[in-house]
Design a protein around this motif. Structure first.
Motif, mmCIF file in Angstrom:
data_model
loop_
_atom_site.group_PDB
_atom_site.id
_atom_site.type_symbol
_atom_site.label_atom_id
_atom_site.label_comp_id
_atom_site.label_asym_id
_atom_site.label_seq_id
_atom_site.Cartn_x
_atom_site.Cartn_y
_atom_site.Cartn_z
ATOM 1 N N GLY A 38 27.427 2.960 -8.501
ATOM 2 C CA GLY A 38 26.566 2.293 -7.971
ATOM 3 C C GLY A 38 25.340 2.940 -7.064
ATOM 4 O O GLY A 38 24.896 2.578 -6.031
ATOM 5 N N ALA A 39 24.893 4.139 -7.513
ATOM 6 C CA ALA A 39 24.003 5.075 -6.888
ATOM 7 C C ALA A 39 22.607 4.331 -7.245
ATOM 8 O O ALA A 39 22.589 3.286 -8.014
ATOM 9 N N LEU A 107 21.390 -1.062 3.487
ATOM 10 C CA LEU A 107 21.311 -0.569 2.202
ATOM 11 C C LEU A 107 20.857 -1.769 1.361
ATOM 12 O O LEU A 107 20.523 -1.685 0.114
ATOM 13 N N ILE A 108 20.636 -2.912 1.751
ATOM 14 C CA ILE A 108 20.197 -4.005 1.100
ATOM 15 C C ILE A 108 18.792 -3.575 0.507
ATOM 16 O O ILE A 108 17.981 -2.999 1.101
ATOM 17 N N THR A 114 24.952 -4.416 -5.517
ATOM 18 C CA THR A 114 25.810 -5.112 -4.557
ATOM 19 C C THR A 114 27.113 -4.720 -4.480
ATOM 20 O O THR A 114 27.795 -4.625 -3.307
ATOM 21 N N ARG A 115 27.894 -4.321 -5.638
ATOM 22 C CA ARG A 115 29.078 -3.946 -5.806
ATOM 23 C C ARG A 115 29.295 -2.539 -4.829
ATOM 24 O O ARG A 115 30.214 -2.655 -4.251
ATOM 25 N N PHE A 116 28.223 -1.868 -5.176
ATOM 26 C CA PHE A 116 28.307 -0.292 -4.409
ATOM 27 C C PHE A 116 28.371 -0.917 -2.813
ATOM 28 O O PHE A 116 29.252 -0.246 -1.964
ATOM 29 N N ILE A 117 27.482 -1.794 -2.363
ATOM 30 C CA ILE A 117 27.221 -1.872 -0.970
ATOM 31 C C ILE A 117 28.732 -2.620 -0.365
ATOM 32 O O ILE A 117 29.224 -1.924 0.702
ATOM 33 N N VAL A 118 29.218 -3.215 -1.086
ATOM 34 C CA VAL A 118 30.324 -4.023 -0.557
ATOM 35 C C VAL A 118 31.675 -3.094 -0.651
ATOM 36 O O VAL A 118 32.250 -3.011 0.203
ATOM 37 N N ILE A 119 31.756 -2.357 -1.663
ATOM 38 C CA ILE A 119 32.904 -1.745 -1.973
ATOM 39 C C ILE A 119 33.036 -0.525 -0.948
ATOM 40 O O ILE A 119 33.795 -0.085 -0.429
ATOM 41 N N SER A 120 31.652 0.453 -1.060
ATOM 42 C CA SER A 120 31.617 1.483 -0.209
ATOM 43 C C SER A 120 31.726 1.076 1.230
ATOM 44 O O SER A 120 32.277 1.997 1.946
ATOM 45 N N SER A 121 31.367 0.134 1.735
ATOM 46 C CA SER A 121 31.333 -0.463 3.235
ATOM 47 C C SER A 121 32.885 -0.587 3.424
ATOM 48 O O SER A 121 33.189 -0.294 4.690
#
Length: 143
Positions: A38-39, A107-108, A114-121
């Motif tokens: 998700g970069a 990050l939005i 969105t996957r990266f934002i949710v999982i990494s958070s």
């Protein structure tokens, strides 16, 4: 013997090392790795173009994560005390928690999935909680 060590900080150290290894894996995988994890679009395009900066930044993050793991192990009393142990562990905990809880708002619209934002958070919040619990448990024993 395990009673001597702080389990929460050991878990935090292991998690940081796993994150560092994941970052190195992204570098090895190349553009597909950056895309999978998700970069941002800019990083993916740069990696596809053979530019070095995505690998340098990603490797830098991996190195920082390994240093944080050593500090967590030091706080857990698995290894000798490192310099500025208490303030560094406070900073690491705060950074993980801020990245996890507040990070998504920044990050939005950055090109990250969105996957990266949710999982990494969620991951960073968990890492921060592990460090925070260990830090609280060890507070009086840290230099």
């Amino acid at each position: 013997m395990m009673d001597e060590y702080n389990l929460a900080l050991i878990v935090g150290a292991v998690l940081s090392v796993l994150a560092a290894v994941s970052h190195v894996g992204v570098i090895v995988a190349g553009p597909a790795g950056y895309r999978l994890f998700g970069a941002g679009d800019r990083f993916v395009r740069a990696a596809e173009a053979g530019r070095v900066f995505p690998a340098v930044v990603t490797l830098g993050i991996a190195v920082v994560l390994v240093i944080w793991a050593f500090y967590a192990l030091s706080g857990a009393q698995v290894i000798e005390p490192l310099p500025l142990l208490r303030p560094v562990l406070c900073a690491v905990t705060l950074i993980y928690l801020l990245r996890g809880v507040v990070g998504p708002f920044f990050l939005i619209n950055t090109g990250r999935s969105t996957r990266f934002i949710v999982i990494s958070s969620a991951v960073c919040t968990g890492f921060g909680l592990a460090h925070g619990i260990g830090l609280l448990q060890m507070w009086g024993r840290l230099a």
